[in-house]
Design an enzyme around this catalytic site. Structure first.
Site, short mmCIF file in Angstrom:
data_model
loop_
_atom_site.label_atom_id
_atom_site.label_comp_id
_atom_site.label_asym_id
_atom_site.label_seq_id
_atom_site.Cartn_x
_atom_site.Cartn_y
_atom_site.Cartn_z
N HIS A 163 0.80 -1.23 0.00
CA HIS A 163 0.00 0.00 0.00
C HIS A 163 0.83 1.27 0.00
O HIS A 163 0.27 2.36 0.12
CB HIS A 163 -0.92 0.05 1.22
CG HIS A 163 -1.95 -1.03 1.26
ND1 HIS A 163 -3.23 -0.86 0.79
CD2 HIS A 163 -1.89 -2.29 1.72
CE1 HIS A 163 -3.92 -1.98 0.96
NE2 HIS A 163 -3.13 -2.87 1.52
N LYS B 240 -9.30 13.42 4.59
CA LYS B 240 -8.36 12.30 4.58
C LYS B 240 -7.38 12.56 5.72
O LYS B 240 -7.37 13.64 6.31
CB LYS B 240 -7.61 12.23 3.25
CG LYS B 240 -7.00 13.58 2.79
CD LYS B 240 -6.37 13.49 1.40
CE LYS B 240 -7.37 13.62 0.29
NZ LYS B 240 -7.44 12.45 -0.56
N ARG B 241 -6.56 11.54 6.04
CA ARG B 241 -5.50 11.76 7.03
C ARG B 241 -4.68 12.98 6.65
O ARG B 241 -4.48 13.26 5.46
CB ARG B 241 -4.60 10.52 7.12
CG ARG B 241 -5.22 9.37 7.89
CD ARG B 241 -5.52 9.74 9.32
NE ARG B 241 -4.32 9.72 10.12
CZ ARG B 241 -4.05 8.77 11.01
NH1 ARG B 241 -4.90 7.79 11.22
NH2 ARG B 241 -2.92 8.80 11.69
N LYS C 288 -0.05 14.43 1.07
CA LYS C 288 -1.42 14.63 0.58
C LYS C 288 -1.70 16.12 0.29
O LYS C 288 -2.70 16.47 -0.33
CB LYS C 288 -2.44 14.08 1.58
CG LYS C 288 -2.38 12.55 1.70
CD LYS C 288 -3.36 12.05 2.76
CE LYS C 288 -3.22 10.57 3.08
NZ LYS C 288 -3.87 9.69 2.08
N THR D 95 -9.04 6.06 -1.93
CA THR D 95 -10.36 5.44 -2.07
C THR D 95 -11.44 6.48 -1.82
O THR D 95 -12.55 6.36 -2.35
CB THR D 95 -10.54 4.27 -1.08
OG1 THR D 95 -10.09 4.69 0.22
CG2 THR D 95 -9.74 3.06 -1.51
N LYS E 86 -15.21 7.39 -3.65
CA LYS E 86 -16.48 7.63 -2.94
C LYS E 86 -17.06 8.98 -3.35
O LYS E 86 -18.27 9.12 -3.58
CB LYS E 86 -16.25 7.61 -1.42
CG LYS E 86 -15.78 6.25 -0.90
CD LYS E 86 -15.17 6.36 0.51
CE LYS E 86 -14.43 5.06 0.87
NZ LYS E 86 -13.59 5.20 2.07
C1 26Q Z 1 3.03 0.46 10.43
C2 26Q Z 1 3.92 0.10 11.44
C3 26Q Z 1 3.66 0.42 12.75
C4 26Q Z 1 2.50 1.11 13.06
C5 26Q Z 1 1.61 1.48 12.06
C6 26Q Z 1 1.88 1.17 10.74
C7 26Q Z 1 0.93 1.55 9.68
C8 26Q Z 1 -0.43 1.56 9.92
C9 26Q Z 1 -1.32 1.94 8.94
C10 26Q Z 1 1.37 1.90 8.42
C11 26Q Z 1 0.47 2.26 7.42
C12 26Q Z 1 -0.91 2.28 7.68
C13 26Q Z 1 -1.92 2.65 6.68
C14 26Q Z 1 -1.67 2.88 5.42
C15 26Q Z 1 -2.73 3.27 4.48
O1 26Q Z 1 -3.86 3.51 4.86
N1 26Q Z 1 -2.41 3.34 3.19
C16 26Q Z 1 -3.41 3.70 2.19
O2 26Q Z 1 -4.01 2.51 1.73
C17 26Q Z 1 -5.11 2.79 0.89
C18 26Q Z 1 -5.75 1.46 0.53
O3 26Q Z 1 -4.96 0.76 -0.37
C19 26Q Z 1 -4.67 3.56 -0.34
O4 26Q Z 1 -5.80 3.90 -1.07
C20 26Q Z 1 -3.90 4.81 0.06
O5 26Q Z 1 -3.35 5.43 -1.09
C21 26Q Z 1 -2.79 4.45 1.04
O6 26Q Z 1 -2.14 5.61 1.50
#
Ligand code: 26Q
Length: 831
Positions: free
Chosen positions: A367, A565-566, A571, A673, A677
């Site tokens: 991702h 979004k976050r 972004k 995503t 939406k």
């Molecule tokens: C990793 C290690 C330790 C703690 C937390 C994490 C962690 C947690 C969540 C790293 C990444 C995330 C989330 C990532 C994320 O949401 N990525 C998004 O995924 C979507 C679905 O595929 C994409 O549409 C987005 O582009 C992407 O940013």
């Protein structure tokens, strides 16, 4: 508001209503021990939930029988995050029981709409990755596929966000899963997980090396099932969430040694594991507790999967034909090592057949391309927590590097470079680490990105060596969203319009391609008027939400320009803020008002430790305060930051949007995503050529989207050539200059001069990885064009309608079918 999908003319079955009333009253009386008249709103919600759960459980059991009868292959979707949100509306609509329960609630004297609104969000995820997992579960059940989520039952989900003096303040989200009507605890299916301890090197009777994992601690994983109803209710799957509990055996041992306090404190330690979701979604945290959480998920899941297989089959030879494991990013990549360990150490398979099973079973979704987000665990930490798994990984790596040697025999320096590049163990300067992405790729038969551009970049930039070695493993699976939750249920008026245009039919709920029929009406003034009215009424609904949470009414005759979004530097919420500052200064200094009045709507959370992102939130709020309080500007420009962005708030914002901001630096957003939406709901995208925006452009048509800025190739080139000189844009554009100067000055921080100077300095630095100033001028122009175009109501409405009409590709039903065919070999079993 009534059901989004009940067809006009359908009658409500009075017996069903009476049965629902009885069930609701019974739950209040006998589960909560209260008189029904005395129930609080929240208790009424729970009682309705429990009543709705009954048919869900019946159907879940029937679904299980059906899959067993077919000896069906099952998919297990392993994810550290499932961002489920609220469930009551979704479950009632999917079961087509909304009208029945609406009448039942009414006869009890409460509105169902109100009960739906008091359900706490299940916020067991950060953002896109977790919500994607939830959308996939909805599609799997709707498609009658045996697909199950495996995750952690966090006591605390993603923090709640409060805005205090413009700053983000985090509050704990104790969502009380014990009180959720949806969750079914399964203590009888608890499993025991070893961790920590040491390896004793020994030999078996034949003299072969036989290591023993000794002195481990034990943790118990207790499954909790959340039923997932597919649309139409034919299939009900489940999301299995594990809670960590102390092992009774382990504790009793210490009890017997007489150390009661130690036993209790160890118990508390064990239960920490499922206490809280890590709130970061970019930088890998590198914390021991996170590693333990990831292992806990994998160990519980793999045990459960093996047990289910051995219950119904003889031996493990056929395992990969009956189970597929999808790893949602590298967070559950330990599944590879855990499956190997169980097959070899506990099921006594030889290495080679065990490895064949593991690779054939596992698959990995990437991702992100951002290096700081790639998980790497220090070897010492890994060895302390999972000594036996580290051995297994070393052996996987040894055999893998042999394979590399066979592929690229000599010359020696080149081979050594290859091994360094590809090894699962990184021998970097900061000490050795385990690269989870390498483990995931080596242990999988398929690796996919989440949009076309992203999947290409995975092959060419992130993992070129792996791609050369195994080109056939690499795939694309463009993300999708469930159009039932995000279009039909979030935007019921639009749903009714679509059903009516399709001849009073709901078929589009399982086939979004049918919505293309809207194209034939895109120029029809009567339908256009209706479409605009629906947007207006959604804007009014959002204005009410805004008033309740911020005290600000929104002007529903203005353009709703939405970025939700976050909060992340890549972004580029900051680019949007700079455009707003330009718009404001052009108005008050040059007397140039925007072509249409505009309301800029932001929502999103920053990771608690991400200082730069938190400062951007403060900037948005300060800019909002200045503009909203300026009588010269208020008529034309307003800015609002809606606090506590979450699934249920997104459901209110998205249907009200006119402009969808998707403005990441090209090459950084894997897919997005929210972009899908918003487009489905008739928002027109203003975006860069990044992630799935490119595919939205292809589907919507170039006249129905606004694209600006550098391409990912241009960004990569400028980076490689060190060719980015923000001073140039500053010198050549008076608009850029004015905005940057305003950021350096105290216009937006009169009380705290210099507060945003660091932001001005960053965007003026040649090292700005996000190229803000390179894109600012073309962004400002694109936005001006949009606002001008908005004034031609007929032309704009046609664009908006064509967006809704042409988004079929972005239903997660399509995405899940592609995974099922190309990766999982998963079939549909409707009966
Ligand atoms: C990793 C290690 C330790 C703690 C937390 C994490 C962690 C947690 C969540 C790293 C990444 C995330 C989330 C990532 C994320 O949401 N990525 C998004 O995924 C979507 C679905 O595929 C994409 O549409 C987005 O582009 C992407 O940013």
């Amino acid at each position: 508001m009534s059901s989004a999908i009940a067809l006009s003319g359908a009658e409500v079955n009075q017996q069903a209503v009476e049965a629902a009333v009885r069930a609701i009253r019974d739950h209040i009386q006998y589960d909560f021990g209260k008189r029904p008249e005395k129930a609080s709103t929240f208790e009424l919600f729970r009682a309705v939930g429990l009543a709705v759960r009954r048919p869900m459980i019946d159907r879940m059991q029937a679904t299980e029988d059906r899959f067993q009868k077919h000896n069906a292959k099952r998919l297990y979707y392993l994810s550290m995050e499932f961002l489920v949100g609220q469930s009551l509306r979704n479950n009632l609509e999917n079961l087509e029981l909304w009208p029945v329960f609406e009448a039942a609630a009414k006869s009890i004297g409460v509105s169902l709409e109100h009960l739906v609104s008091v359900e706490p969000d299940a916020a067991l995820g950060n953002g896109g990755l977790g919500r994607l997992a939830a959308c996939f579960l909805d599609s799997l059940a709707t498609l009658n596929m045996p697909g199950y989520g495996y995750g952690i039952n966090y006591d605390f989900g993603l923090f709640r966000q409060r805005i205090d003096d413009g700053y983000q303040v985090e509050e704990p989200d104790h969502w009380l899963s014990e009180e959720s009507p949806w969750i079914i605890p399964r203590p009888d299916q608890a499993c025991v997980i070893p961790l920590y301890g040491r390896i004793q090197h020994g030999k078996d009777r034949k003299g072969n090396y036989n290591p023993m994992w000794m002195d481990w601690k034990l943790i118990v994983g207790v499954p909790h099932d959340l039923p997932i109803v597919g649309y139409g209710g034919n299939s009900v799957n489940y999301l299995r969430l594990f809670s960590a509990r102390a092992s009774a055996a382990f504790n009793i041992d210490i009890f017997n040694q007489g150390d009661y306090l130690k036993a209790v404190s160890d118990k508390i330690d064990s239960e920490k594991i499922s206490k809280i979701l890590y709130p970061g979604d970019s930088a890998a945290a590198g914390k021991e507790l996170r590693l333990v959480q990831e292992y806990f998920l994998c160990a519980c899941a793999i045990r459960d999967i093996l047990r289910r297989h051995l219950d119904g089959h003889r031996g493990l030879d056929d395992f990969a034909n009956h189970a597929a494991v999808q790893m949602n990013d590298t967070h559950p990549a330990l599944a590879v090592a855990e499956l190997m360990r169980l097959l070899v150490d506990e099921q006594h398979l030889e290495w080679d057949p065990a490895w064949e099973i593991t690779q054939a079973t596992c698959a990995y979704t990437n991702h992100t391309l951002m290096p700081e987000a790639l998980e790497k665990w220090p070897l010492e930490l890994f060895e302390k927590v999972l000594p036996r798994h580290l051995q297994v990984i070393h052996e996987i790596n040894r055999r893998f590097l042999q394979r590399v040697t066979r592929k690229w025999p000599g010359p020696d320096e080149r081979l050594e470079e290859r091994m360094k590049e590809l090894s699962i163990i990184d021998e970097g300067l900061g000490g050795k680490t385990v690269r989870m992405a390498h483990l995931a790729v080596v242990g999988s038969h398929a690796v996919n990105g989440v949009a076309k551009l992203h999947s290409d970049l995975v092959k060419t930039h992130l993992m070129p060596g792996f791609h050369e070695l195994w080109p056939e493993k690499f795939q694309n699976k463009t993300n999708g969203v469930t159009h039932r939750r995000w279009l039909a249920y979030a935007n019921p008026q639009l749903a009714r319009l679509i059903s009516r245009i399709l001849g009073n039919s709901n078929e589009w709920l399982t086939n979004l391609a049918l919505v293309r029929a809207l194209e034939d009406h895109a120029e029809d003034p009567e339908i256009q008027r209706e479409f605009r009215q629906i947007k207006q009424s959604n804007k009014q609904r959002l204005s009410d939400v805004s008033y309740q949470t911020t005290g600000l009414h929104l002007n529903k005759d203005s353009v709703f320009d939405v970025q939700i979004k976050r909060i992340h530097e890549y972004k580029r919420q900051l680019l949007h803020v700079m455009q707003i500052i330009h718009e404001y200064l052009a108005l008050i200094e040059d007397g140039q008002s925007p072509a249409a009045p505009v309301t800029h709507i932001f929502a999103g959370k920053a990771a608690p430790g991400y200082t730069a992102a938190k400062l951007i939130i403060k900037l948005i709020n300060n800019v909002a305060a200045v503009i909203n309080n300026d009588d010269r500007a208020r008529m034309y420009i307003r800015v609002v930051f809606l606090p506590d962005y979450r699934v249920s708030l997104a459901e209110q914002i998205i249907p009200a949007a006119d402009i969808s901001e998707q403005i990441s630096t090209a090459g950084f957003e894997a897919s997005g995503t929210g972009n899908m939406k918003l487009a489905m709901n008739g928002a027109v995208t203003l975006g860069t050529l990044d992630g799935a925006n490119i595919e939205i452009l292809q589907e919507a048509g170039v006249e129905n989207i606004y694209i600006f800025g550098l391409s990912s190739i241009e960004v990569a080139q400028m980076r490689a050539m060190h060719d980015y000189a923000p001073q140039r844009y500053y010198a050549e554009s008076s608009a850029v200059r004015r905005v940057v100067d305003a950021l350096s000055g105290s216009l937006f921080c009169p009380g705290e001069p210099g507060l945003f100077r660091s932001i001005a300095e960053k965007v003026m630095s040649p090292g700005d990885p996000y190229f803000h100033l390179a894109d600012l001028d073309s962004y400002i122009r694109a936005k001006q064009q949009m606002l001008a175009d908005y004034n031609d109501a007929a032309a704009w409405t046609s664009k908006a309608m064509l967006n809704t009409a042409r988004m079929a590709k972005f239903s997660s039903d399509r995405t899940v079918c592609e995974y099922a065919n190309d990766i999982w070999d998963l079939k549909q079993f409707a009966e």
